[in-house]
Motif scaffolding. Structure first.
Motif, mmCIF file in Angstrom:
data_model
loop_
_atom_site.group_PDB
_atom_site.id
_atom_site.type_symbol
_atom_site.label_atom_id
_atom_site.label_comp_id
_atom_site.label_asym_id
_atom_site.label_seq_id
_atom_site.Cartn_x
_atom_site.Cartn_y
_atom_site.Cartn_z
ATOM 1 N N VAL A 120 0.877 -1.123 0.145
ATOM 2 C CA VAL A 120 -0.141 0.044 0.076
ATOM 3 C C VAL A 120 0.769 1.267 -0.005
ATOM 4 C CG1 VAL A 120 -1.601 1.370 1.344
ATOM 5 C CG2 VAL A 120 -2.073 -1.157 1.297
ATOM 6 N N PRO A 121 0.612 2.244 -0.726
ATOM 7 C CA PRO A 121 1.538 3.514 -0.844
ATOM 8 C C PRO A 121 1.557 3.975 0.563
ATOM 9 C CG PRO A 121 0.152 3.208 -2.673
ATOM 10 C CD PRO A 121 -0.524 2.323 -2.103
ATOM 11 N N GLY A 122 2.837 4.801 0.605
ATOM 12 C CA GLY A 122 3.064 5.161 1.956
ATOM 13 C C GLY A 122 1.900 6.314 2.356
ATOM 14 N N LEU A 123 1.495 7.125 1.341
ATOM 15 C CA LEU A 123 0.534 8.020 1.661
ATOM 16 C C LEU A 123 -0.959 7.608 2.175
ATOM 17 C CD1 LEU A 123 1.254 11.073 -0.766
ATOM 18 C CD2 LEU A 123 1.946 10.580 1.628
ATOM 19 N N LEU A 124 -0.997 6.201 2.013
ATOM 20 C CA LEU A 124 -2.343 5.724 2.292
ATOM 21 C C LEU A 124 -2.313 4.586 3.611
ATOM 22 C CD1 LEU A 124 -3.785 4.765 -1.203
ATOM 23 C CD2 LEU A 124 -4.357 6.706 0.152
ATOM 24 N N ALA A 176 -1.505 -6.088 -3.175
ATOM 25 C CA ALA A 176 -1.061 -5.126 -2.291
ATOM 26 C C ALA A 176 -2.160 -5.043 -1.196
ATOM 27 C CB ALA A 176 -0.709 -3.742 -2.751
ATOM 28 N N LEU A 177 -3.518 -5.284 -1.539
ATOM 29 C CA LEU A 177 -4.563 -5.201 -0.549
ATOM 30 C C LEU A 177 -4.674 -6.483 0.194
ATOM 31 C CD1 LEU A 177 -7.162 -3.726 -3.159
ATOM 32 C CD2 LEU A 177 -5.826 -2.370 -1.224
ATOM 33 N N ARG A 178 -4.042 -7.631 -0.370
ATOM 34 C CA ARG A 178 -4.162 -8.908 0.412
ATOM 35 C C ARG A 178 -3.108 -9.160 1.293
ATOM 36 N NH1 ARG A 178 -8.568 -11.943 -0.887
ATOM 37 N NH2 ARG A 178 -9.718 -11.330 -2.836
ATOM 38 N N ALA A 189 -7.630 -3.359 9.256
ATOM 39 C CA ALA A 189 -7.744 -1.633 9.760
ATOM 40 C C ALA A 189 -7.113 -0.779 8.474
ATOM 41 C CB ALA A 189 -7.214 -1.394 11.010
ATOM 42 N N GLN A 190 -6.090 -1.439 7.937
ATOM 43 C CA GLN A 190 -5.455 -0.775 6.716
ATOM 44 C C GLN A 190 -6.342 -0.777 5.562
ATOM 45 O OE1 GLN A 190 -2.267 0.709 6.085
ATOM 46 N NE2 GLN A 190 -3.604 1.112 4.590
ATOM 47 N N LEU A 191 -7.014 -1.914 5.274
ATOM 48 C CA LEU A 191 -7.769 -2.253 4.175
ATOM 49 C C LEU A 191 -9.109 -0.878 4.358
ATOM 50 C CD1 LEU A 191 -8.283 -3.249 1.402
ATOM 51 C CD2 LEU A 191 -9.288 -5.109 2.423
ATOM 52 N N THR A 192 -9.477 -0.926 5.472
ATOM 53 C CA THR A 192 -10.787 -0.174 6.085
ATOM 54 C C THR A 192 -10.486 1.296 5.680
ATOM 55 O OG1 THR A 192 -11.407 -1.765 7.552
ATOM 56 C CG2 THR A 192 -12.332 0.368 7.788
ATOM 57 N N HIS A 193 -9.164 1.566 6.155
ATOM 58 C CA HIS A 193 -8.753 3.164 5.783
ATOM 59 C C HIS A 193 -8.547 3.353 4.302
ATOM 60 C CE1 HIS A 193 -6.278 6.631 6.453
ATOM 61 N NE2 HIS A 193 -5.601 6.357 5.720
ATOM 62 N N VAL A 194 -8.075 2.506 3.595
ATOM 63 C CA VAL A 194 -7.775 2.543 2.250
ATOM 64 C C VAL A 194 -9.156 3.009 1.393
ATOM 65 C CG1 VAL A 194 -7.317 1.816 -0.166
ATOM 66 C CG2 VAL A 194 -5.859 1.345 1.761
ATOM 67 N N ILE A 195 -10.180 1.979 1.730
ATOM 68 C CA ILE A 195 -11.735 2.377 1.407
ATOM 69 C C ILE A 195 -12.065 3.590 1.847
ATOM 70 C CG2 ILE A 195 -14.160 1.437 1.696
ATOM 71 C CD1 ILE A 195 -12.857 -1.388 2.302
ATOM 72 N N SER A 196 -11.943 3.978 3.196
ATOM 73 C CA SER A 196 -12.539 5.457 3.593
ATOM 74 C C SER A 196 -11.878 6.391 2.716
ATOM 75 C CB SER A 196 -12.416 5.401 5.027
ATOM 76 O OG SER A 196 -10.844 5.653 5.288
ATOM 77 N N MET A 197 -10.625 6.390 2.282
ATOM 78 C CA MET A 197 -9.913 7.505 1.689
ATOM 79 C C MET A 197 -10.353 7.689 0.179
ATOM 80 S SD MET A 197 -7.298 8.675 3.619
ATOM 81 C CE MET A 197 -6.061 9.242 2.766
ATOM 82 N N THR A 198 -11.148 6.596 -0.303
ATOM 83 C CA THR A 198 -11.837 6.714 -1.712
ATOM 84 C C THR A 198 -12.837 7.711 -1.581
ATOM 85 O OG1 THR A 198 -13.289 4.852 -1.215
ATOM 86 C CG2 THR A 198 -11.029 4.298 -2.115
ATOM 87 N N THR A 204 -8.205 9.329 -5.979
ATOM 88 C CA THR A 204 -9.054 8.221 -6.871
ATOM 89 C C THR A 204 -8.001 6.920 -6.819
ATOM 90 O OG1 THR A 204 -9.656 9.835 -8.220
ATOM 91 C CG2 THR A 204 -9.391 7.593 -9.113
ATOM 92 N N ILE A 205 -8.744 5.617 -6.482
ATOM 93 C CA ILE A 205 -7.727 4.648 -6.086
ATOM 94 C C ILE A 205 -8.608 3.453 -7.039
ATOM 95 C CG2 ILE A 205 -7.316 2.625 -4.726
ATOM 96 C CD1 ILE A 205 -7.391 4.655 -2.174
ATOM 97 N N SER A 206 -7.755 2.772 -7.888
ATOM 98 C CA SER A 206 -7.904 1.838 -8.797
ATOM 99 C C SER A 206 -7.367 0.556 -8.607
ATOM 100 C CB SER A 206 -7.908 2.286 -10.472
ATOM 101 O OG SER A 206 -8.543 3.450 -10.795
ATOM 102 N N VAL A 207 -8.140 -0.699 -8.770
ATOM 103 C CA VAL A 207 -7.465 -1.771 -8.330
ATOM 104 C C VAL A 207 -7.304 -2.814 -9.618
ATOM 105 C CG1 VAL A 207 -7.492 -3.875 -7.087
ATOM 106 C CG2 VAL A 207 -8.243 -1.716 -6.022
ATOM 107 N N ILE A 208 -6.055 -3.081 -9.667
ATOM 108 C CA ILE A 208 -5.867 -4.371 -10.774
ATOM 109 C C ILE A 208 -6.052 -5.599 -10.177
ATOM 110 C CG2 ILE A 208 -4.191 -5.408 -12.423
ATOM 111 C CD1 ILE A 208 -2.693 -2.832 -12.559
ATOM 112 N N PRO A 209 -7.120 -6.445 -10.595
ATOM 113 C CA PRO A 209 -7.285 -7.523 -10.018
ATOM 114 C C PRO A 209 -6.547 -8.785 -10.363
ATOM 115 C CG PRO A 209 -8.920 -7.220 -11.698
ATOM 116 C CD PRO A 209 -8.398 -5.955 -11.561
ATOM 117 N N PHE A 210 -6.531 -9.712 -9.536
ATOM 118 C CA PHE A 210 -5.830 -11.138 -9.970
ATOM 119 C C PHE A 210 -6.171 -11.690 -11.415
ATOM 120 C CE2 PHE A 210 -4.700 -12.033 -5.263
ATOM 121 C CZ PHE A 210 -3.661 -11.524 -5.532
ATOM 122 N N SER A 211 -7.495 -11.365 -11.774
ATOM 123 C CA SER A 211 -7.887 -11.639 -13.184
ATOM 124 C C SER A 211 -7.311 -11.223 -14.331
ATOM 125 C CB SER A 211 -9.483 -11.580 -13.281
ATOM 126 O OG SER A 211 -9.821 -10.263 -13.219
#
Length: 283
Positions: A120-124, A176-178, A189-198, A204-211
């Motif tokens: 996860v990027p440092g600013l997040l 990175a999210l897992r 808690a980290q993932l919840t924080h990233v979601i709140s930052m969106t 703007t946060i975009s995710v590249i899925p495993f697929s």
């Protein structure tokens, strides 16, 4: 506060840009010194960031170099006239100078665009997540060194919340999210924080899925800093062997294309947020 002995990355960049203007004009450093009423050695010291230069002198150099890009001249003049020390200078005796330069670059950037595949990027990052990451450094950091880096990282994040917050775009891989740095509770808690930052308008946060089976990535984080003018854009690469600053025009173009390609294969913000919620529930 002691004076920093080494030149800052920003001072080095200012000097490098002035050298580019001189070389584009076909003027030698000796001639540049004569036109400015100083010596060749002084021009060399300015261009290598060893000494400062006033805004008035930047304008005079631009005139002597027949530069007609007024926006670039004003941006360089602003860089030269920055005299106020930043909050990051309070860390100059306890953290590597590269971290001070990183905070300064983020502070002055008009916008940031980052890509991360495994972290996860440092600013997040939350303080707990950052602390877990710093504890895994090789060679190992002492406890007080970990805490200094955590407080510095949290302080850097203020650019996202100030009165005129920096526009921040992040492209993250699902991996990175897992990651569970610090254990399950810290990861959740980290993932919840990233979601709140969106939910913030400037983020703007975009995710590249495993697929997604194919996308460009260089194996380390890419941070793209937009300057006051395109010529002053900068890329920061954070690798195990140390940080690297990139500002050559061809390299900047390559990283813009890389980020564009990653953005193309990433999910849009809304489905990215849905994926993050699903990961949070399964964590």
């Amino acid at each position: 506060m002691p004076v920093r002995n080494s030149s800052t990355a920003r001072q080095l960049r200012l000097g490098a840009e002035l050298r580019k203007l001189r070389e584009a004009a076909g003027i030698s450093s000796t001639e540049a010194g004569r036109l400015l009423g100083t010596s060749q050695a002084q021009i060399s010291n300015i261009e290598t960031g060893r000494v400062g230069v006033s805004g008035n002198r930047v304008r005079m150099l631009a005139i002597n170099y027949r530069c007609t890009d007024h926006e670039l001249i004003e941006a360089l003049t602003t860089m030269a006239e920055e005299r106020r020390r930043g909050w990051w200078d309070h860390y100059q005796d306890i953290l590597p100078t590269g971290l001070l330069d990183l905070a300064a670059a983020e502070h002055h950037a008009t916008a940031l665009r980052v890509a991360q595949a495994l972290t996860v990027p440092g600013l997040l990052q939350t303080p707990e997540h950052a602390r877990a990451v710093f504890r895994e450094f090789v060679p190992a950091l002492k406890p007080h060194e970990v805490e200094h880096r955590v407080s510095h990282r949290v302080k850097r994040q203020e650019i996202l919340f100030r009165d005129r917050p920096t526009t921040y775009t992040a492209i993250l891989h699902e991996a990175a999210l897992r990651m569970q740095f610090g254990g399950v509770e810290t990861a959740r808690a980290q993932l919840t924080h990233v979601i709140s930052m969106t939910e913030r308008e400037n983020i703007t946060i975009s995710v590249i899925p495993f697929s997604v089976t194919s996308f460009p990535i260089s194996g380390h984080g890419v941070d793209y800093y937009y300057g006051a003018v395109p010529q002053l854009d900068t890329v920061h690469l954070d690798a195990a062997h140390g940080a690297q600053w990139v500002d050559a025009a061809a390299s900047l173009q390559r990283y813009r294309l890389m980020l564009d390609r990653m953005q193309e294969v990433a999910l849009d913000p809304a489905p990215s947020r849905e994926l993050m919620h699903r990961i949070a529930k399964s964590t």
